[in-house]
Design an enzyme around this catalytic site. Structure first.
Site: not given
Length: 221
Positions: A190-191
């Site tokens: 996630g990013s």
């Protein structure tokens, strides 16, 4: 479909540990009557965990968009920012920012949006604010890569760690020439990826639009 090389170690460890746990569960069930349901519970849990790990590191086959006049999305995700901002690190002036948020369910390989020469690279340690927080662009762990296109224009690509992302992998090296859609790096769990573009760039996407890395054209210059 195949799996990204950044996942090889964790996939191997997951499979080995899973095999050991399943073996122990069946061993216990054969020795203790009260443990007869343990193998099924453990096997179900491990199956879900293994699926999630494999799903995260998946690399689906796709036909890339190649256009020297366009900037192609560097990753899969959703457009969360399109606005004119001040970029203080490299340009030290106003640029158009386009940001793509990647959830843990997205393909997480990052790609170069255009061909060119890597003119600047820098890694920044930092915090782990949620990736959609505007401050994450300057406070979170991140890498900054600047590409100089053959037309003389520059684009800044910024990989940003999120709340769950704890490792940014970047393959860029200053001075090397790269191709559009070539792998730039990988961000685990996630990013966000930001692009900072010249002010006269024509934006081709909308806020909240779902995009695909290497496929969706974000802008035209």
């Amino acid at each position: 479909m195949y799996f990204h090389r950044e996942g090889r170690t964790i996939i191997t460890i997951t499979l080995i540990v899973s095999a050991i746990l399943i073996f122990l569960a069946f061993f216990l069930s054969s020795k203790f009557g009260w443990a007869r349901f343990i193998p099924y519970i453990v096997t179900g849990f491990i199956a879900v965990e293994t699926f999630l790990v494999l799903y995260f590191f998946r690399m689906p086959k796709r036909k890339f968009t190649e256009n020297d006049n366009q900037l192609i999305s560097p990753c899969d995700g959703k457009i969360v920012i399109i606005e004119e901002v001040e970029e203080p690190e490299y340009f030290q002036g106003k640029r158009l920012q386009v940001s793509v948020f990647m959830s843990p369910l997205n393909v997480h390989v990052n790609r170069y949006p255009a061909s060119g020469k890597v003119k600047f690279y820098k890694y920044h340690p930092g915090k782990y604010l949620v990736a959609w927080n505007p401050k994450s662009s300057t406070l979170n762990e991140r890498t900054t890569i600047v590409l100089e296109h053959a037309n003389g224009k520059e684009v800044l690509v910024r990989q940003i760690a999120g709340l769950l992302a704890r490792r940014i992998v970047c393959y860029s090296k200053e001075g090397e020439s790269v191709e559009q859609n070539q792998e730039l790096g990988f961000i685990k769990f996630g990013s966000r990826v930001d692009l900072f573009l010249p002010l006269n760039t024509k934006i081709l996407v909308k806020h909240n639009q779902i995009v695909k890395g290497g496929v969706t054209a974000l802008a035209e210059w």
